[in-house]
Design a protein around this motif. Structure first.
Motif, PDB file in Angstrom:
ATOM      1  N   GLN A   2       1.524  10.197  -9.061  1.00  0.00           N
ATOM      2  CA  GLN A   2       2.197  11.331  -8.443  1.00  0.00           C
ATOM      3  C   GLN A   2       3.627  11.441  -8.975  1.00  0.00           C
ATOM      4  O   GLN A   2       4.274  10.426  -9.260  1.00  0.00           O
ATOM      5  CB  GLN A   2       2.225  11.154  -6.921  1.00  0.00           C
ATOM      6  CG  GLN A   2       0.848  11.021  -6.289  1.00  0.00           C
ATOM      7  CD  GLN A   2       0.017  12.271  -6.480  1.00  0.00           C
ATOM      8  OE1 GLN A   2       0.503  13.390  -6.283  1.00  0.00           O
ATOM      9  NE2 GLN A   2      -1.243  12.089  -6.865  1.00  0.00           N
ATOM     10  N   TYR A   3       4.107  12.671  -9.088  1.00  0.00           N
ATOM     11  CA  TYR A   3       5.446  12.906  -9.636  1.00  0.00           C
ATOM     12  C   TYR A   3       6.348  13.529  -8.578  1.00  0.00           C
ATOM     13  O   TYR A   3       5.895  14.298  -7.724  1.00  0.00           O
ATOM     14  CB  TYR A   3       5.349  13.834 -10.855  1.00  0.00           C
ATOM     15  CG  TYR A   3       4.458  13.304 -11.943  1.00  0.00           C
ATOM     16  CD1 TYR A   3       4.917  12.376 -12.873  1.00  0.00           C
ATOM     17  CD2 TYR A   3       3.127  13.728 -12.036  1.00  0.00           C
ATOM     18  CE1 TYR A   3       4.076  11.873 -13.857  1.00  0.00           C
ATOM     19  CE2 TYR A   3       2.284  13.218 -13.015  1.00  0.00           C
ATOM     20  CZ  TYR A   3       2.760  12.296 -13.924  1.00  0.00           C
ATOM     21  OH  TYR A   3       1.936  11.789 -14.898  1.00  0.00           O
ATOM     22  N   ASN A   4       7.627  13.188  -8.640  1.00  0.00           N
ATOM     23  CA  ASN A   4       8.616  13.794  -7.751  1.00  0.00           C
ATOM     24  C   ASN A   4       8.931  15.186  -8.276  1.00  0.00           C
ATOM     25  O   ASN A   4       9.461  15.335  -9.387  1.00  0.00           O
ATOM     26  CB  ASN A   4       9.891  12.953  -7.697  1.00  0.00           C
ATOM     27  CG  ASN A   4       9.756  11.758  -6.774  1.00  0.00           C
ATOM     28  OD1 ASN A   4       9.140  11.853  -5.722  1.00  0.00           O
ATOM     29  ND2 ASN A   4      10.325  10.622  -7.176  1.00  0.00           N
ATOM     30  N   SER A   5       8.597  16.190  -7.489  1.00  0.00           N
ATOM     31  CA  SER A   5       8.744  17.570  -7.955  1.00  0.00           C
ATOM     32  C   SER A   5      10.195  17.932  -8.261  1.00  0.00           C
ATOM     33  O   SER A   5      10.465  18.750  -9.141  1.00  0.00           O
ATOM     34  CB  SER A   5       8.169  18.548  -6.929  1.00  0.00           C
ATOM     35  OG  SER A   5       8.845  18.420  -5.688  1.00  0.00           O
ATOM     36  N   SER A  79       2.874  20.405 -13.007  1.00  0.00           N
ATOM     37  CA  SER A  79       1.726  21.122 -12.447  1.00  0.00           C
ATOM     38  C   SER A  79       1.412  22.370 -13.258  1.00  0.00           C
ATOM     39  O   SER A  79       0.248  22.691 -13.519  1.00  0.00           O
ATOM     40  CB  SER A  79       2.001  21.502 -10.989  1.00  0.00           C
ATOM     41  OG  SER A  79       2.146  20.349 -10.191  1.00  0.00           O
ATOM     42  N   GLU A 224       4.690   7.846  -7.155  1.00  0.00           N
ATOM     43  CA  GLU A 224       3.738   6.861  -6.645  1.00  0.00           C
ATOM     44  C   GLU A 224       2.808   6.387  -7.752  1.00  0.00           C
ATOM     45  O   GLU A 224       2.359   7.175  -8.583  1.00  0.00           O
ATOM     46  CB  GLU A 224       2.904   7.465  -5.513  1.00  0.00           C
ATOM     47  CG  GLU A 224       1.927   6.503  -4.878  1.00  0.00           C
ATOM     48  CD  GLU A 224       1.090   7.137  -3.790  1.00  0.00           C
ATOM     49  OE1 GLU A 224       0.438   6.403  -3.037  1.00  0.00           O
ATOM     50  OE2 GLU A 224       1.089   8.390  -3.688  1.00  0.00           O
ATOM     51  N   THR A 226      -0.657   4.402  -7.627  1.00  0.00           N
ATOM     52  CA  THR A 226      -1.684   3.942  -6.700  1.00  0.00           C
ATOM     53  C   THR A 226      -2.481   2.782  -7.280  1.00  0.00           C
ATOM     54  O   THR A 226      -2.364   2.461  -8.473  1.00  0.00           O
ATOM     55  CB  THR A 226      -2.645   5.086  -6.359  1.00  0.00           C
ATOM     56  OG1 THR A 226      -3.380   5.434  -7.547  1.00  0.00           O
ATOM     57  CG2 THR A 226      -1.891   6.314  -5.852  1.00  0.00           C
ATOM     58  N   ASP A 229      -4.480   4.012 -10.066  1.00  0.00           N
ATOM     59  CA  ASP A 229      -3.676   4.109 -11.292  1.00  0.00           C
ATOM     60  C   ASP A 229      -3.630   2.767 -12.004  1.00  0.00           C
ATOM     61  O   ASP A 229      -3.813   2.681 -13.226  1.00  0.00           O
ATOM     62  CB  ASP A 229      -2.248   4.551 -10.956  1.00  0.00           C
ATOM     63  CG  ASP A 229      -2.155   5.996 -10.508  1.00  0.00           C
ATOM     64  OD1 ASP A 229      -2.969   6.815 -10.972  1.00  0.00           O
ATOM     65  OD2 ASP A 229      -1.257   6.303  -9.700  1.00  0.00           O
TER      66      ASP A 229
END
Length: 291
Positions: A2-5, A79, A224, A226, A229
């Motif tokens: 996951q990426y920090n937008s 995205s 994140e 996981t 990942d």
């Protein structure tokens, strides 16, 4: 992964293709070795391309520049444009090493398709990701993750891609610290405990250290990492193990020809880096390190 937008991306760390051969430096990651030739034959491409000579009719070359990633400004842009993930990997990896290694020299990830001229000679896109010490650039064939990695049996995914790129940046660290030149000065040696294998395993360990950093950097680009990942990163490390590739391509294992280490060795040193989070614990050259 996951990426920090809202995290800022720096596209200037992308692009900047290499020039012709100079200095006699050997590209690392593609690796000119007997094992690589076996891999080349198995995957169906011309192994001479890995040795700095591309035969036959050259394919059209497309090389990235930083302007190709100009729209990659924040994590949210991934995205809309998945190619921006390469900027995220590169930025995060170099952000870590800027903190961890005094005097770290920021470099670039060059994405390409077809063939490319580098400081280590001409390379085919089929070589996959590699690091050239002569121009200190990481080269990434953008089709590698969709073609070659699955052929070896890996699921892929962002974390697997990030591991591979972090491994190549591990070679950049080795180049800056002088470890790489020391190993390469001894010639192309093979075997389970050879300096070449130790070089590759240390780069795996460095990749693991970065993954640990990324997983705990709540305010960084990567929000994140996981367990899935991590599993995919480990799987990617295992499928590029010498024994796995030899077994798939030749039906037998010959450890005297290893240049990167077995699947178990690669898994072990990736885990060593992730578990400790300390690059000082990545000394694969220490006595007994590979026992």
């Amino acid at each position: 992964m996951q990426y920090n937008s809202g995290a800022q991306l720096d596209p200037s760390q992308m692009g900047g293709g290499g020039s012709g051969r100079r200095g006699g430096a050997v590209a690392v990651g593609g690796g000119a070795s007997i094992l690589v030739i076996i891999v080349a034959l198995f995957l169906g491409f011309d192994p001479s391309a890995l040795l700095g000579v591309v035969s036959g009719t050259p394919t059209q070359t497309t090389t990235s520049t930083s302007s190709d990633y100009a729209n990659c400004q924040t994590g949210a842009d991934i995205s809309a444009n998945p190619e921006c993930r390469y900027v995220a990997y590169t930025n995060s990896i170099q952000s870590y090493w800027q903190q961890a290694l005094p005097g770290y020299q920021v470099t670039k990830t060059v994405t390409f398709t077809g063939t490319i001229n580098t400081g280590c000679g001409q390379a085919s896109a089929d070589v996959g990701p590699f690091y050239c010490p002569a121009d200190q650039l990481v080269y990434l064939d953008t089709s590698f993750f969709a073609t070659q990695l699955p052929q070896l049996g890996a699921q892929g995914g962002d974390a697997a891609e990030a591991y591979v790129i972090a491994h190549e940046y591990g070679h950049h660290i080795q180049n800056l610290t002088g470890v790489m030149s020391k190993v390469q000065s001894g010639g192309q040696q093979t075997g389970a405990s050879s300096p070449q294998v130790r070089l590759e395993l240390q780069a795996d360990c460095y990749a693991g250290v970065w993954l640990r950093y990324a997983s705990g950097d709540a305010g960084g680009i990567i929000a994140e990492v996981t367990q899935d990942d991590l599993n995919r990163a480990v799987e990617a490390a295992e499928v590029v193990g010498d024994d796995h590739i030899q077994r798939m391509s030749a039906g037998r294992v010959d450890s005297t020809q290893w240049t990167h280490g077995s699947s178990q060795m690669r898994k072990k040193w990736l885990a060593q880096g992730f578990t400790t989070g300390d690059p000082n614990q990545c000394n694969t050259f220490a006595a007994g390190a590979l026992d």
